[in-house]
Design an enzyme around this catalytic site. Structure first.
Site, PDB file in Angstrom:
ATOM      1  N   LYS A 192      13.612  -2.351 -14.651  1.00 18.09           N
ATOM      2  CA  LYS A 192      12.145  -3.483 -14.856  1.00 18.09           C
ATOM      3  C   LYS A 192      13.066  -4.944 -15.378  1.00 18.09           C
ATOM      4  CE  LYS A 192       8.098  -3.681 -14.379  1.00 18.09           C
ATOM      5  NZ  LYS A 192       7.304  -4.506 -13.564  1.00 18.09           N
ATOM      6  N   THR A 242       7.136  -4.547 -18.988  1.00 17.53           N
ATOM      7  CA  THR A 242       6.824  -3.702 -19.908  1.00 17.53           C
ATOM      8  C   THR A 242       7.490  -3.821 -20.643  1.00 17.53           C
ATOM      9  OG1 THR A 242       6.910  -0.770 -19.274  1.00 17.53           O
ATOM     10  CG2 THR A 242       8.525  -2.161 -18.822  1.00 17.53           C
ATOM     11  N   ASP A 243       6.951  -2.703 -22.247  1.00 16.03           N
ATOM     12  CA  ASP A 243       7.805  -2.994 -23.446  1.00 16.03           C
ATOM     13  C   ASP A 243       9.304  -2.023 -23.260  1.00 16.03           C
ATOM     14  OD1 ASP A 243       6.282  -0.473 -22.980  1.00 16.03           O
ATOM     15  OD2 ASP A 243       5.036  -0.690 -24.909  1.00 16.03           O
ATOM     16  N   GLU A 244       8.751  -0.835 -22.054  1.00 18.78           N
ATOM     17  CA  GLU A 244       9.825   0.111 -21.743  1.00 18.78           C
ATOM     18  C   GLU A 244      11.690  -0.937 -21.747  1.00 18.78           C
ATOM     19  OE1 GLU A 244       9.810   3.285 -19.644  1.00 18.78           O
ATOM     20  OE2 GLU A 244       7.527   3.375 -19.734  1.00 18.78           O
ATOM     21  N   TYR A 297      13.332   3.330 -14.365  1.00 23.33           N
ATOM     22  CA  TYR A 297      12.293   2.828 -14.301  1.00 23.33           C
ATOM     23  C   TYR A 297      12.211   1.521 -15.365  1.00 23.33           C
ATOM     24  CZ  TYR A 297       7.870   0.780 -15.597  1.00 23.33           C
ATOM     25  OH  TYR A 297       6.769  -0.154 -15.396  1.00 23.33           O
ATOM     26  N   ASN A 349       1.370  12.320 -28.177  1.00 26.79           N
ATOM     27  CA  ASN A 349       0.399  12.746 -27.112  1.00 26.79           C
ATOM     28  C   ASN A 349      -0.392  13.871 -26.739  1.00 26.79           C
ATOM     29  OD1 ASN A 349       1.823  10.509 -25.254  1.00 26.79           O
ATOM     30  ND2 ASN A 349       3.869  11.956 -25.308  1.00 26.79           N
ATOM     31  N   LEU A 402       1.429  -1.365   0.025  1.00 27.93           N
ATOM     32  CA  LEU A 402       0.146  -0.243  -0.044  1.00 27.93           C
ATOM     33  C   LEU A 402       0.662   1.057   0.189  1.00 27.93           C
ATOM     34  CD1 LEU A 402      -3.428  -1.527   2.110  1.00 27.93           C
ATOM     35  CD2 LEU A 402      -2.694  -1.552  -0.121  1.00 27.93           C
TER      36      LEU A 402
HETATM   37  P1  NAD Z   1       0.600   1.400  -9.876  1.00 31.38           P
HETATM   38  O1  NAD Z   1       1.624   1.814  -9.156  1.00 31.38           O
HETATM   39  O2  NAD Z   1      -0.291   1.885  -9.952  1.00 31.38           O
HETATM   40  O3  NAD Z   1       0.558  -0.233  -9.044  1.00 31.38           O
HETATM   41  C1  NAD Z   1       1.862  -0.554  -8.332  1.00 31.38           C
HETATM   42  C2  NAD Z   1       0.674  -1.456  -7.302  1.00 31.38           C
HETATM   43  O4  NAD Z   1       2.349  -2.651  -5.813  1.00 31.38           O
HETATM   44  C3  NAD Z   1       1.209  -0.842  -5.964  1.00 31.38           C
HETATM   45  O5  NAD Z   1      -0.905  -1.212  -4.982  1.00 31.38           O
HETATM   46  C4  NAD Z   1       1.393  -0.602  -4.851  1.00 31.38           C
HETATM   47  O6  NAD Z   1       1.262  -0.253  -3.218  1.00 31.38           O
HETATM   48  C5  NAD Z   1       2.501  -2.095  -4.826  1.00 31.38           C
HETATM   49  N1  NAD Z   1       3.728  -1.925  -4.433  1.00 31.38           N
HETATM   50  C6  NAD Z   1       4.970  -1.061  -4.671  1.00 31.38           C
HETATM   51  N2  NAD Z   1       5.332  -1.098  -3.623  1.00 31.38           N
HETATM   52  C7  NAD Z   1       5.368  -2.209  -3.199  1.00 31.38           C
HETATM   53  C8  NAD Z   1       6.395  -2.714  -2.377  1.00 31.38           C
HETATM   54  N3  NAD Z   1       8.045  -3.035  -2.188  1.00 31.38           N
HETATM   55  N4  NAD Z   1       5.671  -3.984  -1.808  1.00 31.38           N
HETATM   56  C9  NAD Z   1       4.991  -4.617  -1.993  1.00 31.38           C
HETATM   57  N5  NAD Z   1       3.795  -4.044  -3.330  1.00 31.38           N
HETATM   58  C10 NAD Z   1       4.289  -2.269  -3.808  1.00 31.38           C
HETATM   59  O7  NAD Z   1       1.562  -0.334 -10.784  1.00 31.38           O
HETATM   60  P2  NAD Z   1       0.760  -0.606 -12.307  1.00 31.38           P
HETATM   61  O8  NAD Z   1       0.277   0.918 -13.088  1.00 31.38           O
HETATM   62  O9  NAD Z   1      -0.890  -0.820 -12.293  1.00 31.38           O
HETATM   63  O10 NAD Z   1       1.577  -1.186 -12.814  1.00 31.38           O
HETATM   64  C11 NAD Z   1       1.365  -3.082 -13.003  1.00 31.38           C
HETATM   65  C12 NAD Z   1       3.121  -3.345 -13.189  1.00 31.38           C
HETATM   66  O11 NAD Z   1       2.764  -3.813 -14.709  1.00 31.38           O
HETATM   67  C13 NAD Z   1       4.586  -3.199 -12.667  1.00 31.38           C
HETATM   68  O12 NAD Z   1       5.128  -4.375 -12.810  1.00 31.38           O
HETATM   69  C14 NAD Z   1       4.722  -2.633 -14.127  1.00 31.38           C
HETATM   70  O13 NAD Z   1       5.629  -2.470 -14.310  1.00 31.38           O
HETATM   71  C15 NAD Z   1       3.567  -3.436 -15.144  1.00 31.38           C
HETATM   72  N6  NAD Z   1       3.822  -2.261 -16.462  1.00 31.38           N
HETATM   73  C16 NAD Z   1       2.555  -1.323 -16.007  1.00 31.38           C
HETATM   74  C17 NAD Z   1       1.918  -0.847 -17.400  1.00 31.38           C
HETATM   75  C18 NAD Z   1       1.383   0.875 -17.046  1.00 31.38           C
HETATM   76  O14 NAD Z   1       0.855   0.967 -18.788  1.00 31.38           O
HETATM   77  N7  NAD Z   1       0.609   0.777 -16.256  1.00 31.38           N
HETATM   78  C19 NAD Z   1       2.489  -1.685 -18.507  1.00 31.38           C
HETATM   79  C20 NAD Z   1       2.841  -2.655 -18.531  1.00 31.38           C
HETATM   80  C21 NAD Z   1       3.248  -3.044 -17.470  1.00 31.38           C
HETATM   81  O1  DAU Z   2       4.864   1.415 -21.817  1.00 34.29           O
HETATM   82  C1  DAU Z   2       4.317   1.174 -19.978  1.00 34.29           C
HETATM   83  C2  DAU Z   2       4.578   2.025 -18.969  1.00 34.29           C
HETATM   84  O2  DAU Z   2       3.770   2.939 -19.271  1.00 34.29           O
HETATM   85  C3  DAU Z   2       4.515   1.458 -18.242  1.00 34.29           C
HETATM   86  O3  DAU Z   2       5.887   0.298 -17.960  1.00 34.29           O
HETATM   87  C4  DAU Z   2       5.169   2.633 -16.092  1.00 34.29           C
HETATM   88  O4  DAU Z   2       4.853   1.466 -15.227  1.00 34.29           O
HETATM   89  C5  DAU Z   2       4.011   3.352 -16.853  1.00 34.29           C
HETATM   90  O5  DAU Z   2       3.882   4.476 -16.360  1.00 34.29           O
HETATM   91  C6  DAU Z   2       3.622   4.240 -18.259  1.00 34.29           C
HETATM   92  O6  DAU Z   2       4.802   4.798 -18.411  1.00 34.29           O
HETATM   93  P1  DAU Z   2       4.937   5.949 -20.072  1.00 34.29           P
HETATM   94  O7  DAU Z   2       5.734   6.690 -19.041  1.00 34.29           O
HETATM   95  O8  DAU Z   2       4.592   6.147 -20.832  1.00 34.29           O
HETATM   96  O9  DAU Z   2       3.708   6.418 -19.281  1.00 34.29           O
HETATM   97  P2  DAU Z   2       3.015   7.997 -18.589  1.00 34.29           P
HETATM   98  O10 DAU Z   2       1.935   8.400 -18.628  1.00 34.29           O
HETATM   99  O11 DAU Z   2       3.996   8.576 -17.232  1.00 34.29           O
HETATM  100  O12 DAU Z   2       3.079   8.793 -19.378  1.00 34.29           O
HETATM  101  C7  DAU Z   2       2.693   8.923 -20.904  1.00 34.29           C
HETATM  102  C8  DAU Z   2       3.065   9.744 -22.394  1.00 34.29           C
HETATM  103  O13 DAU Z   2       2.693  11.087 -21.476  1.00 34.29           O
HETATM  104  C9  DAU Z   2       4.659  10.045 -22.193  1.00 34.29           C
HETATM  105  O14 DAU Z   2       5.254  10.072 -23.256  1.00 34.29           O
HETATM  106  C10 DAU Z   2       5.267  11.557 -21.031  1.00 34.29           C
HETATM  107  C11 DAU Z   2       3.928  12.403 -21.934  1.00 34.29           C
HETATM  108  N1  DAU Z   2       3.131  13.143 -20.315  1.00 34.29           N
HETATM  109  C12 DAU Z   2       2.605  12.191 -18.859  1.00 34.29           C
HETATM  110  C13 DAU Z   2       2.679  13.042 -18.317  1.00 34.29           C
HETATM  111  C14 DAU Z   2       1.786  12.700 -16.433  1.00 34.29           C
HETATM  112  C15 DAU Z   2       3.024  14.147 -20.773  1.00 34.29           C
HETATM  113  O15 DAU Z   2       3.652  14.337 -22.113  1.00 34.29           O
HETATM  114  N2  DAU Z   2       2.504  15.129 -19.818  1.00 34.29           N
HETATM  115  C16 DAU Z   2       1.957  14.448 -18.700  1.00 34.29           C
HETATM  116  O16 DAU Z   2       2.085  15.254 -17.568  1.00 34.29           O
END
Ligand code: NAD
Ligand code: DAU
Length: 353
Positions: A163, A134-136, A159, A258, A39
């Site tokens: 990963k 992630t694709d990153e 980040y 974006n 959390l």
């Molecule tokens: P999020 O940031 O919404 O949630 C992360 C969760 O992990 C939270 O509930 C947090 O409390 C928990 N957490 C963080 N540190 C922790 C720790 N030390 N111990 C236990 N729990 C912990 O993340 P999300 O966007 O739901 O992403 C989930 C997974 O999917 C991640 O591994 C992320 O790299 C991957 N992912 C996310 C995206 C995206 O677009 N959001 C895309 C591809 C992959």
């Molecule tokens: O590609 C998967 C990833 O996507 C996940 O692994 C990450 O956890 C997730 O956070 C996300 O990463 P991005 O950096 O792509 O997401 P974000 O929403 O932060 O930003 C999306 C795009 O928008 C990026 O090019 C940065 C831009 N951006 C973001 C914010 C927050 C802006 O232009 N303005 C903003 O205020």
């Protein structure tokens, strides 16, 4: 395969994790789901309010950085599978606090691997460590091409480097100890319950509040967007039918710059909020770029399609409408996050923070 067995989901109180927990509880009533989450600021039990009394659900507040604590949890629940989502996930935060990303994403994943190994090593039959990535990790693309499962890793931010290191560690345990694992690498998710530091919920929230809409740099950075429900469906297929030792790329085949995405959201919100056409777009402002900003991500998800017939089922138009409507209908969820009140929720229900 996992009937009547315990499945440990890490990060289940976060954005994608909460959709996975709900999906698995609803679709597989014979699984026992243990949601392990520390959390952090991104974890929110309000995401799971509707299922928290499900008899097959257990919440454990724990930190994957604490090996001893994890050891007790693995001994107690003896999960047959681990679905690992817990992570520090925001690229911007990784620029200023890379140490948190190393500790949670790398050291935390290593702790989980060691605990899984210690309870599974006598018999790996029917066990699975499924790591959500992630694709990153593949770095940034130019204007052409797609990431495939064969693309070399080339992470560019703290980040994505963390990963990538965790993916390598998972593969290393597979190679060294024969730990059964699968990895999936997904593109940008969007949908309900996403923390409003991420682009889409941030823009929706700011448009609704009539605040400025920060677009980094020239706005021509491109992301491949996937509705979170489609990611949950992909994870379900991979979890049940994926080949151990393999990885799967998951993506929306849905690229948006974006700035175009911001304009589309403005148009949709003007209509929904009955504002004068073009009024939200005036809120867009170009701001200082993210350091080391990756230009473009795009996933080739053909292995998912060939292996399981998977493809995204929710169009971007439909997904954005669902997402905007959810944020407009759940103003309290957002308000509680912005005020920090959501953290009182588990204090009240679980007696600790
Ligand atoms: P999020 O940031 O919404 O949630 C992360 C969760 O992990 C939270 O509930 C947090 O409390 C928990 N957490 C963080 N540190 C922790 C720790 N030390 N111990 C236990 N729990 C912990 O993340 P999300 O966007 O739901 O992403 C989930 C997974 O999917 C991640 O591994 C992320 O790299 C991957 N992912 C996310 C995206 C995206 O677009 N959001 C895309 C591809 C992959
Ligand atoms: O590609 C998967 C990833 O996507 C996940 O692994 C990450 O956890 C997730 O956070 C996300 O990463 P991005 O950096 O792509 O997401 P974000 O929403 O932060 O930003 C999306 C795009 O928008 C990026 O090019 C940065 C831009 N951006 C973001 C914010 C927050 C802006 O232009 N303005 C903003 O205020």
């Amino acid at each position: 395969m996992f009937v009547n067995k315990n499945i440990l989901i890490t990060g289940g109180a976060g954005f994608i994790g909460s959709h996975i927990v709900r999906h698995f509880l609803e679709k597989y009533p014979r699984y026992r789901i243990i949601n392990l989450d520390v959390l952090s600021y991104a974890g929110n039990l309000e995401n799971l309010r509707d299922i928290e009394r499900n008899p097959n659900y257990t919440f454990v507040k724990a930190d994957i950085r604490e090996r001893k604590l994890l050891s007790g949890i693995f001994q107690r629940y003896r999960p047959q599978a681990v679905l690992h989502l817990a992570a520090e996930t925001h690229v911007d935060r990784s620029i200023n606090s890379p140490g948190d990303f190393v500790q949670t994403n790398i050291a935390g994943t290593l702790n989980l691997l060691q605990e899984a190994l210690s309870i599974w090593q006598k018999d790996f039959t029917g066990k699975l460590f499924y790591h959500i990535s992630t694709d990153e990790v593949f770095g940034a693309l130019g204007s052409e091409g797609f990431f495939t499962e064969q693309t070399s890793y080339s992470p560019q931010s703290p980040y994505s480097a963390s990963k990538a290191a965790s993916d390598h560690m998972v593969r290393a345990f597979g190679n060294t100890h024969k730990l059964p694992f699968i990895i999936s690498n997904c593109s940008n998710n969007y949908g309900p319950n996403q923390f409003p530091e991420k682009l889409i919920p941030l823009l929706i929230h700011n448009i609704n509040q009539h605040k400025s809409l920060p677009v980094y740099g020239d706005g021509n950075y491109t992301r491949d967007w996937l509705y979170v429900g489609d990611h949950a469906q992909a994870i379900d297929l991979i979890f049940h039918h994926g080949k151990t030792g393999e990885s799967y790329n998951v993506g929306g085949h849905n690229e948006w710059s974006n700035i175009d995405l911001a304009r589309l959201l403005c148009k949709k919100m003007d209509r929904k909020l009955k504002k004068e056409e073009g009024s939200s777009e005036k809120l867009i402002c170009f701001v200082k770029d993210r350091l080391g900003h990756d230009r473009r991500y795009a996933i080739d998800a053909s292995k998912m399609n060939k292996s399981f017939g998977w493809k995204p089922s929710v169009s971007f138009e439909e997904g954005l409408d669902l997402t905007i409507d959810w944020y407009l209908e759940n103003v309290d969820w957002l308000k509680n996050i912005v005020s920090g009140a959501y953290q009182d929720y588990y204090r009240k229900y679980y007696g600790y923070l």
